[in-house]
Motif scaffolding. Structure first.
Motif, PDB file in Angstrom:
ATOM      1  N   LEU A   1       1.043  -1.435   0.214  1.00  0.00           N
ATOM      2  CA  LEU A   1      -0.307  -0.287   0.123  1.00  0.00           C
ATOM      3  C   LEU A   1       1.135   1.443  -0.126  1.00  0.00           C
ATOM      4  CD1 LEU A   1      -3.437   0.872   2.013  1.00  0.00           C
ATOM      5  CD2 LEU A   1      -1.751   2.123   2.479  1.00  0.00           C
ATOM      6  N   VAL A   2       1.934   1.156   1.031  1.00  0.00           N
ATOM      7  CA  VAL A   2       3.246   2.856   1.139  1.00  0.00           C
ATOM      8  C   VAL A   2       3.329   2.797  -0.433  1.00  0.00           C
ATOM      9  CG1 VAL A   2       5.112   3.555   2.357  1.00  0.00           C
ATOM     10  CG2 VAL A   2       2.876   2.348   3.807  1.00  0.00           C
ATOM     11  N   ARG A   3       3.305   1.514  -0.499  1.00  0.00           N
ATOM     12  CA  ARG A   3       4.082   1.716  -2.038  1.00  0.00           C
ATOM     13  C   ARG A   3       3.288   2.544  -3.481  1.00  0.00           C
ATOM     14  NH1 ARG A   3       7.201  -3.805  -0.764  1.00  0.00           N
ATOM     15  NH2 ARG A   3       9.085  -2.753   0.437  1.00  0.00           N
ATOM     16  N   ARG A   4       2.811   2.006  -3.163  1.00  0.00           N
ATOM     17  CA  ARG A   4       1.948   2.660  -4.288  1.00  0.00           C
ATOM     18  C   ARG A   4       1.755   4.298  -4.239  1.00  0.00           C
ATOM     19  NH1 ARG A   4      -3.234  -1.195  -2.392  1.00  0.00           N
ATOM     20  NH2 ARG A   4      -2.642  -2.897  -3.626  1.00  0.00           N
ATOM     21  N   GLY A   5       2.570   4.695  -3.112  1.00  0.00           N
ATOM     22  CA  GLY A   5       2.354   6.849  -3.517  1.00  0.00           C
ATOM     23  C   GLY A   5       0.548   6.546  -2.292  1.00  0.00           C
ATOM     24  N   PRO A   6       0.866   8.349  -2.156  1.00  0.00           N
ATOM     25  CA  PRO A   6      -0.201   8.999  -2.032  1.00  0.00           C
ATOM     26  C   PRO A   6      -1.164   9.030  -2.951  1.00  0.00           C
ATOM     27  CG  PRO A   6       1.579  10.717  -2.104  1.00  0.00           C
ATOM     28  CD  PRO A   6       2.411   9.045  -3.075  1.00  0.00           C
ATOM     29  N   PRO A   7      -2.592   9.076  -2.242  1.00  0.00           N
ATOM     30  CA  PRO A   7      -3.971   8.417  -3.066  1.00  0.00           C
ATOM     31  C   PRO A   7      -3.957  10.209  -3.754  1.00  0.00           C
ATOM     32  CG  PRO A   7      -4.276   8.877  -0.466  1.00  0.00           C
ATOM     33  CD  PRO A   7      -3.117   9.091  -1.060  1.00  0.00           C
ATOM     34  N   ARG A   8      -3.383  10.419  -4.095  1.00  0.00           N
ATOM     35  CA  ARG A   8      -4.057  11.587  -5.248  1.00  0.00           C
ATOM     36  C   ARG A   8      -4.292  12.115  -5.865  1.00  0.00           C
ATOM     37  NH1 ARG A   8       0.947  15.184  -2.658  1.00  0.00           N
ATOM     38  NH2 ARG A   8       2.676  13.658  -2.097  1.00  0.00           N
TER      39      ARG A   8
END
Length: 275
Positions: A268-275
């Motif tokens: 989840l963290v490696r997907r990056g922020p939900p911008r």
């Protein structure tokens, strides 16, 4: 209110809010998550401040964990979300935060609240009454700000005494941001006197505060820029952008064992922020 909401939504930051219990009671696991968060574009890593071993699972000291994270990262803001000031000694807490701010080259955000688990107070003979803890929180916050200023502090209050003491070293930041947690009216009034508000917006598997609820609370706080509003949540269950439109300046992605194992959370963290 519409203009104010646009100003908030245009400057949204994204952080990880990491449990200090269960799998994350091992600070090495927390450091691994923090390093991945920095690598993949998150803006901050916050750590819970619970004595969970009182009521069950193991729990790490958040300040030791944050010090380890500070050494392994260079960019992300770091802090607790949130620290119950009433179960800590303000002069020791002032020293811990100041030292961490120096170690991290000025990246600390300090979030404080009453504390939501009475057993973490009562099992050690500390006050559990919310009014007493609130008074200790308010007096303690004033002392923290005074000690961080680097001037001699003389104080005799209802709960704390400081007899002509000057803290050294002081934080690297001229003003460490203080955010206040909690949704009740006294917490919102307290937040209005400081630098930000951490909404109590999420239970382990659901949101407990709607965007409309958030907007009403921001209106009750009555602060314009600069003032931060942090929302805790899980982006797979809720819409971060709806909270940004309501006035949030930070989305804090909750990371804990009830969401899945460590490998799943690293993904989840490696997907990056939900911008």
């Amino acid at each position: 209110m519409r203009t104010q909401r646009r100003a908030y939504a245009a400057n949204v930051h994204y952080g990880i809010c990491l449990a200090n219990i269960g799998s994350y009671s091992d600070p090495r696991v927390a450091v691994k998550v923090a390093v991945e968060a920095e690598t993949h574009g998150w803006d901050a890593v916050f750590v819970w401040d619970h004595l969970a071993f009182v009521w069950g699972p193991p729990a790490a000291d958040p300040w030791v964990t944050l010090a380890a994270i500070a050494v392994r990262t260079e960019r992300v803001r770091i802090g607790t979300a949130v620290t119950p000031v009433a179960r800590r000694r303000p002069h020791v807490l002032a020293q811990q935060v100041a030292t961490l701010d120096v170690l991290s080259s000025g990246r600390v955000i300090f979030a404080a609240g009453l504390g939501g688990s009475p057993s973490e107070f009562g099992r050690f003979g500390e006050p559990t009454e919310p009014r007493v803890r609130a008074a200790m929180l308010d007096e303690g916050l004033g002392l923290l700000r005074a000690l961080w200023a680097g001037e001699e502090v003389r104080h005799r209050g209802a709960h704390y005494t400081v007899d002509a003491v000057t803290l050294a070293p002081t934080p690297m930041q001229r003003r460490v941001p203080i955010w206040i947690g909690g949704n009740r009216a006294p917490s919102l009034r307290r937040a209005s006197r400081w630098d930000g508000w951490v909404a109590d917006s999420a239970a382990p598997t659901r949101m407990t505060l709607t965007p409309d609820d958030l907007a009403r609370s921001i209106a009750a706080i009555g602060r314009g820029d600069p003032f931060d509003v942090a929302v805790l949540g899980e982006s797979n269950r809720s819409a971060p952008h709806a909270y940004a439109r309501a006035g949030a300046t930070w989305w804090l992605e909750n990371v804990h064992d009830l969401r899945g194992g460590v490998d799943a959370m690293l993904t989840l963290v490696r997907r990056g922020p939900p911008r």
